[in-house]
Motif scaffolding. Sequence first.
Motif, PDB file in Angstrom:
ATOM      1  N   ARG A 149       0.765  -0.988  -0.004  1.00 40.25           N
ATOM      2  CA  ARG A 149       0.098  -0.023   0.135  1.00 40.25           C
ATOM      3  C   ARG A 149       0.994   1.379  -0.056  1.00 40.25           C
ATOM      4  NH1 ARG A 149      -4.848   1.745   3.905  1.00 40.25           N
ATOM      5  NH2 ARG A 149      -5.059   4.029   3.228  1.00 40.25           N
ATOM      6  N   ARG A 150       1.893   1.194   0.897  1.00 34.94           N
ATOM      7  CA  ARG A 150       2.892   2.540   0.716  1.00 34.94           C
ATOM      8  C   ARG A 150       3.439   3.004  -0.402  1.00 34.94           C
ATOM      9  NH1 ARG A 150       4.710   5.752   4.703  1.00 34.94           N
ATOM     10  NH2 ARG A 150       2.348   5.389   5.514  1.00 34.94           N
ATOM     11  N   ARG A 151       3.820   1.749  -1.138  1.00 35.78           N
ATOM     12  CA  ARG A 151       4.545   1.967  -2.597  1.00 35.78           C
ATOM     13  C   ARG A 151       3.482   2.402  -3.405  1.00 35.78           C
ATOM     14  NH1 ARG A 151       9.412   0.800  -3.680  1.00 35.78           N
ATOM     15  NH2 ARG A 151       8.901   0.382  -6.028  1.00 35.78           N
ATOM     16  N   LEU A 152       2.275   2.031  -3.400  1.00 38.41           N
ATOM     17  CA  LEU A 152       1.201   2.435  -4.219  1.00 38.41           C
ATOM     18  C   LEU A 152       0.939   3.968  -4.021  1.00 38.41           C
ATOM     19  CD1 LEU A 152      -1.011   2.095  -6.201  1.00 38.41           C
ATOM     20  CD2 LEU A 152      -2.555   1.435  -4.240  1.00 38.41           C
ATOM     21  N   LEU A 153       0.798   4.261  -2.892  1.00 36.37           N
ATOM     22  CA  LEU A 153       0.592   5.553  -2.356  1.00 36.37           C
ATOM     23  C   LEU A 153       1.698   6.500  -2.780  1.00 36.37           C
ATOM     24  CD1 LEU A 153      -0.843   5.321   1.439  1.00 36.37           C
ATOM     25  CD2 LEU A 153      -2.190   5.364  -0.889  1.00 36.37           C
ATOM     26  N   TYR A 208     -15.370  16.706  -2.084  1.00 34.30           N
ATOM     27  CA  TYR A 208     -15.908  15.589  -1.366  1.00 34.30           C
ATOM     28  C   TYR A 208     -15.526  14.234  -1.796  1.00 34.30           C
ATOM     29  CZ  TYR A 208     -20.096  13.275   0.147  1.00 34.30           C
ATOM     30  OH  TYR A 208     -20.632  12.205   0.919  1.00 34.30           O
ATOM     31  N   HIS A 209     -15.230  14.040  -3.036  1.00 33.84           N
ATOM     32  CA  HIS A 209     -14.589  12.615  -3.572  1.00 33.84           C
ATOM     33  C   HIS A 209     -13.329  12.460  -2.957  1.00 33.84           C
ATOM     34  CE1 HIS A 209     -17.864  13.159  -6.726  1.00 33.84           C
ATOM     35  NE2 HIS A 209     -17.407  12.070  -7.123  1.00 33.84           N
ATOM     36  N   ALA A 210     -12.480  13.491  -2.835  1.00 36.74           N
ATOM     37  CA  ALA A 210     -10.987  13.146  -2.074  1.00 36.74           C
ATOM     38  C   ALA A 210     -11.170  12.845  -0.700  1.00 36.74           C
ATOM     39  CB  ALA A 210     -10.368  14.649  -2.081  1.00 36.74           C
ATOM     40  N   LEU A 211     -12.222  13.331  -0.075  1.00 38.67           N
ATOM     41  CA  LEU A 211     -12.593  12.943   1.405  1.00 38.67           C
ATOM     42  C   LEU A 211     -12.981  11.516   1.283  1.00 38.67           C
ATOM     43  CD1 LEU A 211     -14.007  16.424   2.695  1.00 38.67           C
ATOM     44  CD2 LEU A 211     -11.692  15.434   3.194  1.00 38.67           C
ATOM     45  N   ALA A 212     -13.905  11.184   0.395  1.00 37.94           N
ATOM     46  CA  ALA A 212     -14.443   9.880   0.314  1.00 37.94           C
ATOM     47  C   ALA A 212     -13.448   8.847   0.207  1.00 37.94           C
ATOM     48  CB  ALA A 212     -15.451   9.694  -0.647  1.00 37.94           C
ATOM     49  N   ALA A 213     -12.204   9.355  -0.643  1.00 38.51           N
ATOM     50  CA  ALA A 213     -11.138   8.289  -0.796  1.00 38.51           C
ATOM     51  C   ALA A 213     -10.111   8.256   0.438  1.00 38.51           C
ATOM     52  CB  ALA A 213     -10.415   8.815  -1.919  1.00 38.51           C
ATOM     53  N   ALA A 214     -10.373   8.878   1.528  1.00 42.04           N
ATOM     54  CA  ALA A 214      -9.473   8.865   2.450  1.00 42.04           C
ATOM     55  C   ALA A 214      -9.274   7.559   3.271  1.00 42.04           C
ATOM     56  CB  ALA A 214      -9.830  10.069   3.474  1.00 42.04           C
ATOM     57  N   GLY A 215     -10.146   6.767   3.061  1.00 42.19           N
ATOM     58  CA  GLY A 215      -9.953   5.510   3.592  1.00 42.19           C
ATOM     59  C   GLY A 215      -8.884   4.332   2.561  1.00 42.19           C
ATOM     60  N   GLU A 216      -8.859   4.737   1.381  1.00 40.54           N
ATOM     61  CA  GLU A 216      -7.927   3.944   0.474  1.00 40.54           C
ATOM     62  C   GLU A 216      -6.693   4.414   0.089  1.00 40.54           C
ATOM     63  OE1 GLU A 216      -8.774   1.299  -1.123  1.00 40.54           O
ATOM     64  OE2 GLU A 216     -10.870   1.097   0.042  1.00 40.54           O
TER      65      GLU A 216
END
Length: 462
Positions: free
Chosen positions: A3-7, A297-305
């Motif tokens: 996950r970290r490398r993806l981020l 709003y979409h960016a905040l929705a993505a905060a779990g990913e």
Amino acid sequence: MNRRRLLQGAATLAALLPVTGLHRRANANLPPLPHPVVVHTMMLGGPDFRHLLPPAYTSDPNSYGNAFYRVRASALRIDATPAAWEAYWRSAYIPLDDGRTGFGMLAGCDWLADMWRAGNVAIVANVVGAESRDHEHAQRVWESADRTLSQVSAPRTGWGGRLADATGGNVFSLTPKPRPFCFNRNPDDALSPGTRRVITLADPQAIGLYTPPPTAEPTALGIHRALQQYYAAVDATLPAAAPQRQFTAHEHQLRALGDRLRPLFDALVLPPEIEGLTRSATALATRPLALQVRNLYHALAAAGEVDVSAASHAFGNRDSHDLQQAEIEPKLRDMFGAQGAFARLYRVLPDSVSSRLVLMFSGEFGRQLRANGDAGTDHGRGNCVLLVGLPVRGGIYGELFPDAELARLEDPTPDIDGRTHLDALLGPLRDYLAPGTADAVLPARATANVEAGVALGGLFRT
């Protein structure tokens, strides 16, 4: 890929690519924010915050609350008489104060006024970045938080990108083109900006690489599969040090990011307040603002990913050399009104998000103290910066209407004095967002000026 490398690898094709106030409703679409996030809004053109936040009118001809309306009468489109000034103050502004200083807030900016009354707005006065009045230079200084940047130098990193470096997170770019604010350090080339922590979200439905829907025509589906297989095959045969591997890795990372976020966005049900920003009779007149707040709003929705450290907004046309009243007031109300973009957003944020969200509003510079001959104001140097949100300890930081300005109001080009450097302001913000990182990412902070008697360390609630 973990996950970290993806981020870290999630990148952008940067070169191509009716209720007022504080009422909020929880929204199951939004995951909690695990840490504070800043949303920086650059109000391009130099917003006149004295038009938004004027002094309270007083009848004393020697007071600032009298002289201001005298030298601003033409920009306010009122007669040059005390009776007209007082009448305008009473009709055009919401009276507010902090117990010591009386000021107004432009009528129609009810959400911002309610946030002030709740103690969630910090007005930081007399902030300056570049000492020039040049748009491009001052914007570059603000984007980079580098006061040493010359008028011919381009920023290599932005303070949002450096924040992402310090926290291991990402910057969501919500504008059509990423601002330099978003650029992080480039480990492969110190002379070029880095984009490895930038996620472009100018259109949430176009996240990552294009993927045709299952119902697309067979030819489109075939081309998509062929390209995916081709890049995977090329990547498998390239030597580890091959320069082409950067391209294939970029393609893989963008595809992986899209595969991760596209289902989330496809399933996302926008609240009516957010949907109505762009697609109904309640759409905002300022369409770029509407689109970018929808994107937030979409960016905040993505905060779990994906790990979000910051987000970037930018709205233009705040350059009010003439007809200032007509030019900027509708835009300010679209931003700060009870039916404005941020009020609608705030109403649908659960506490687990709003309690960690800091909204920052600034321009590259301010305007001059007196009106010009065209019912506007010309470029100035100092300006206010607004910090808004539940984590903010509200109040006025600095002298909002310095008595020293009275002697200069009749000068040909009187500025707001820049008493607090922007990196002095950003230091406490950075330490709130990522404790202990401010000195490392703001190298000139040690030489930054802070207005006498101002304690910026108390800007945020801990």
